[in-house]
Design a protein around this motif. Structure first.
Motif, PDB file in Angstrom:
ATOM      1  N   PHE A  13       0.908  -1.153  -0.005  1.00 47.49           N
ATOM      2  CA  PHE A  13       0.128  -0.021   0.107  1.00 47.49           C
ATOM      3  C   PHE A  13       0.930   1.226   0.399  1.00 47.49           C
ATOM      4  CE2 PHE A  13      -4.178  -1.926   1.124  1.00 47.49           C
ATOM      5  CZ  PHE A  13      -3.925  -3.101   1.433  1.00 47.49           C
ATOM      6  N   LEU A  14       0.509   2.020  -0.946  1.00 48.50           N
ATOM      7  CA  LEU A  14       1.139   3.660  -0.785  1.00 48.50           C
ATOM      8  C   LEU A  14       0.307   4.427   0.321  1.00 48.50           C
ATOM      9  CD1 LEU A  14       3.051   5.826  -1.743  1.00 48.50           C
ATOM     10  CD2 LEU A  14       1.197   6.385  -3.501  1.00 48.50           C
ATOM     11  N   ALA A  15       1.050   4.778   1.324  1.00 42.18           N
ATOM     12  CA  ALA A  15       0.587   5.698   2.458  1.00 42.18           C
ATOM     13  C   ALA A  15      -0.107   6.922   1.882  1.00 42.18           C
ATOM     14  CB  ALA A  15       1.510   5.719   3.466  1.00 42.18           C
ATOM     15  N   PRO A  16      -1.148   7.246   2.349  1.00 47.08           N
ATOM     16  CA  PRO A  16      -1.477   8.528   2.049  1.00 47.08           C
ATOM     17  C   PRO A  16      -0.513   9.680   2.733  1.00 47.08           C
ATOM     18  CG  PRO A  16      -3.056   7.725   4.014  1.00 47.08           C
ATOM     19  CD  PRO A  16      -1.976   6.704   3.575  1.00 47.08           C
ATOM     20  N   MET A  17      -0.252  10.771   1.780  1.00 49.90           N
ATOM     21  CA  MET A  17       0.822  11.714   2.372  1.00 49.90           C
ATOM     22  C   MET A  17       0.249  12.933   1.809  1.00 49.90           C
ATOM     23  SD  MET A  17       4.598   9.948   2.443  1.00 49.90           S
ATOM     24  CE  MET A  17       4.465   9.227   0.811  1.00 49.90           C
ATOM     25  N   ALA A  18       0.065  14.013   2.560  1.00 51.30           N
ATOM     26  CA  ALA A  18      -0.720  15.161   2.217  1.00 51.30           C
ATOM     27  C   ALA A  18       0.628  16.088   1.408  1.00 51.30           C
ATOM     28  CB  ALA A  18      -1.005  16.052   3.606  1.00 51.30           C
ATOM     29  N   GLY A  19       0.055  16.602   0.314  1.00 46.39           N
ATOM     30  CA  GLY A  19       1.232  17.343  -0.362  1.00 46.39           C
ATOM     31  C   GLY A  19       1.865  16.416  -1.566  1.00 46.39           C
ATOM     32  N   ILE A  20       1.814  15.052  -1.317  1.00 46.77           N
ATOM     33  CA  ILE A  20       2.609  14.352  -2.078  1.00 46.77           C
ATOM     34  C   ILE A  20       2.057  13.257  -2.791  1.00 46.77           C
ATOM     35  CG2 ILE A  20       4.368  12.405  -1.841  1.00 46.77           C
ATOM     36  CD1 ILE A  20       5.604  14.661  -0.632  1.00 46.77           C
ATOM     37  N   THR A  21       0.845  12.566  -2.380  1.00 48.64           N
ATOM     38  CA  THR A  21       0.323  11.436  -2.916  1.00 48.64           C
ATOM     39  C   THR A  21      -0.895  11.841  -3.863  1.00 48.64           C
ATOM     40  OG1 THR A  21      -0.963  10.870  -1.055  1.00 48.64           O
ATOM     41  CG2 THR A  21       1.211   9.727  -1.291  1.00 48.64           C
ATOM     42  N   ASP A  22      -0.667  12.969  -4.805  1.00 48.74           N
ATOM     43  CA  ASP A  22      -1.492  13.182  -5.925  1.00 48.74           C
ATOM     44  C   ASP A  22      -1.343  12.368  -7.247  1.00 48.74           C
ATOM     45  OD1 ASP A  22       1.097  13.565  -6.868  1.00 48.74           O
ATOM     46  OD2 ASP A  22       0.838  15.761  -7.148  1.00 48.74           O
ATOM     47  N   HIS A  23      -2.406  12.667  -8.041  1.00 49.41           N
ATOM     48  CA  HIS A  23      -2.559  11.727  -9.171  1.00 49.41           C
ATOM     49  C   HIS A  23      -1.240  11.171  -9.864  1.00 49.41           C
ATOM     50  CE1 HIS A  23      -4.155  10.180 -13.058  1.00 49.41           C
ATOM     51  NE2 HIS A  23      -3.362  11.283 -13.485  1.00 49.41           N
ATOM     52  N   PRO A  24      -0.423  12.246 -10.288  1.00 51.32           N
ATOM     53  CA  PRO A  24       0.966  11.911 -10.889  1.00 51.32           C
ATOM     54  C   PRO A  24       1.856  11.031  -9.945  1.00 51.32           C
ATOM     55  CG  PRO A  24       0.609  14.151 -11.068  1.00 51.32           C
ATOM     56  CD  PRO A  24      -0.364  13.830  -9.941  1.00 51.32           C
ATOM     57  N   PHE A  25       1.965  11.210  -8.561  1.00 50.37           N
ATOM     58  CA  PHE A  25       2.616  10.321  -7.937  1.00 50.37           C
ATOM     59  C   PHE A  25       2.026   8.947  -7.669  1.00 50.37           C
ATOM     60  CE2 PHE A  25       4.656   8.978  -3.663  1.00 50.37           C
ATOM     61  CZ  PHE A  25       5.997   8.851  -4.179  1.00 50.37           C
ATOM     62  N   ARG A  26       0.753   8.833  -7.392  1.00 50.68           N
ATOM     63  CA  ARG A  26       0.029   7.472  -7.300  1.00 50.68           C
ATOM     64  C   ARG A  26       0.397   6.700  -8.616  1.00 50.68           C
ATOM     65  NH1 ARG A  26      -4.511  11.078  -5.375  1.00 50.68           N
ATOM     66  NH2 ARG A  26      -5.552  10.585  -7.422  1.00 50.68           N
ATOM     67  N   ILE A  27       0.219   7.419  -9.956  1.00 45.55           N
ATOM     68  CA  ILE A  27       0.472   6.775 -10.926  1.00 45.55           C
ATOM     69  C   ILE A  27       1.704   6.096 -11.126  1.00 45.55           C
ATOM     70  CG2 ILE A  27       0.792   6.996 -13.668  1.00 45.55           C
ATOM     71  CD1 ILE A  27      -2.026   6.833 -12.963  1.00 45.55           C
ATOM     72  N   LEU A  28       2.852   6.843 -10.846  1.00 48.98           N
ATOM     73  CA  LEU A  28       4.127   6.283 -10.757  1.00 48.98           C
ATOM     74  C   LEU A  28       4.362   5.159  -9.693  1.00 48.98           C
ATOM     75  CD1 LEU A  28       6.785   9.432 -10.830  1.00 48.98           C
ATOM     76  CD2 LEU A  28       6.285   7.770 -12.520  1.00 48.98           C
ATOM     77  N   CYS A  29       3.744   5.263  -8.594  1.00 52.43           N
ATOM     78  CA  CYS A  29       3.831   4.112  -7.531  1.00 52.43           C
ATOM     79  C   CYS A  29       3.149   2.981  -8.193  1.00 52.43           C
ATOM     80  CB  CYS A  29       3.308   4.583  -6.332  1.00 52.43           C
ATOM     81  SG  CYS A  29       4.353   5.680  -5.413  1.00 52.43           S
ATOM     82  N   ARG A  30       2.100   3.267  -8.700  1.00 50.28           N
ATOM     83  CA  ARG A  30       1.400   2.057  -9.114  1.00 50.28           C
ATOM     84  C   ARG A  30       2.106   1.406 -10.245  1.00 50.28           C
ATOM     85  NH1 ARG A  30      -1.704  -1.381  -8.587  1.00 50.28           N
ATOM     86  NH2 ARG A  30      -3.570  -1.175  -9.693  1.00 50.28           N
ATOM     87  N   GLU A  31       2.527   1.956 -11.327  1.00 44.01           N
ATOM     88  CA  GLU A  31       3.195   1.500 -12.140  1.00 44.01           C
ATOM     89  C   GLU A  31       4.547   0.885 -11.497  1.00 44.01           C
ATOM     90  OE1 GLU A  31       2.462   5.042 -15.639  1.00 44.01           O
ATOM     91  OE2 GLU A  31       4.422   4.734 -14.889  1.00 44.01           O
TER      92      GLU A  31
END
Ligand SMILES: Cc1cc2nc3c(=O)[nH]c(=O)nc-3n(C[C@H](O)[C@H](O)[C@H](O)COP(=O)(O)O)c2cc1C
Length: 323
Positions: A13-31
């Motif tokens: 699981f990618l942790a929720p992180m304010a100011g970090i886990t926006d759409h672009p970062f989530r996509i990178l982590c999923r990939e």
């Protein structure tokens, strides 16, 4: 792993992180190997008011699924209603409730980890959300308690299970600790032994060694990674046993520059110019570490004012460091 009616194929699981886990970062982590991602915490009050900035925080695309939207708030009715609105608007896979935020602005109203001081309020908020979105699982993410004299995660977890949450993430530090000291993983073990729903262990996992240790010591069902993914979204690949042959695991500097560049491009597509520049600077501070001259490059990025300058500095980096 099964969270309510949702089957999780990859319990990283990618942790929720304010100011970090926006759409672009989530996509990178999923990939790069994350199995489930979360938005940062979103204010239930803001959702109810249909505050545009708040609504923006929750937008996601189908290739991010499974995705959880994390809510915080102090009034059961409002958090419940906001969960219903979120479900109707966006149909996320999970609604997560934040019982971990230690920031005074949030806790002084009774939201975030302040609920750990009032387990009846925590019950009421959770109950309201569980009733509001019967279609999808509700999960909670909590700290160990308000302070060392009030470690309540096991008791709270048992109560959450009774109310019908699908899984619990535990970051076993107290509110008072903020991010100091180390996570007390024995509390994850204790929680795992006390409930029958999945427990996701979180806190201080920075390597494959930590990951295996957390699983072995606690028996938790999944692991959530936060800070170790900053500037290193490929960490998830390095924890998976069945990564494909072409998966990025230990990128060299040229690959890291490429990933940073891709991240930057996604930010420019998603945000206006000044926001994408500021967010790129934040992420580059994490990407560009641990090689000769890294701090000098970071300084140069800090002084940048627009996207063109970022492009040319990234190109200069490639020319000077790679060719
Ligand atoms: C910059 C930052 C922002 C965070 N924002 C949130 C948040 O919005 N919601 C939440 O539940 N936890 C938040 N956290 C806590 C993380 O989700 C996680 O529980 C914590 O960092 C411990 O995990 P780690 O050691 O893997 O980083 C945040 C942490 C950081 C560093």
């Amino acid at each position: 792993m099964q969270i309510g009616n949702l089957k999780i194929l990859n319990p990283l699981f990618l942790a929720p992180m304010a100011g970090i886990t926006d759409h672009p970062f989530r996509i990178l982590c999923r990939e790069m190997g994350a199995g489930v991602v979360f938005t940062e915490f979103v204010s239930a009050n803001g959702i109810i008011r249909e505050n545009m900035k708040t609504l923006e925080l929750m937008k996601f695309t189908d290739n991010e699924r499974p995705i959880g939207i994390q809510l915080f708030g102090e009034t059961p009715e409002i958090v419940g209603n906001s969960a219903k609105m979120v479900y109707d608007m966006l149909k996320p896979d999970i609604i997560d409730i934040n019982y971990g935020c230690p920031v005074p602005k949030v806790t002084k109203k009774g939201a975030g980890s302040a609920a750990l001081k009032d387990l009846c309020l925590m019950d009421d908020i959770t109950q309201a959300v569980v009733e509001a979105v019967p279609e999808i699982p509700v999960t909670v993410k909590m700290r160990a308690g308000w302070d060392q004299d009030n470690l309540v995660s096991t008791e709270a977890g048992v109560r959450m299970e009774k109310i019908g949450v699908g899984a619990i993430t535990l970051h076993p530090r107290t509110t008072k600790q903020q991010f100091s000291g180390m996570s007390n993983w024995s509390l994850i073990k204790e929680l795992k032994e006390a409930v029958n729903i999945p427990v996701i262990g979180n806190g201080d996992v920075n390597s494959l060694e930590d990951y295996n240790k957390l699983l072995n010591e606690t028996g938790c069902d999944g692991v959530m990674i936060g800070r170790a993914a900053l500037g290193k979204p490929w960490i998830f690949n390095s924890l998976k046993t069945n990564t494909s042959a072409d998966a990025v695991i230990n990128p060299d500097l040229s690959q890291i520059i490429n990933i940073a560049q891709r991240h930057f491009l996604m930010l420019t597509e998603y945000y206006n110019n000044s926001l994408s520049v500021n967010l790129s600077k934040k992420h580059f501070n994490y990407y560009f570490k641990g090689f000769n001259g890294a701090s000098n490059w970071r300084k140069q990025f800090m002084n940048i004012k627009n996207t063109d300058e970022i492009f040319s500095l990234l190109n200069q980096m490639t020319k000077e460091l790679i060719n």
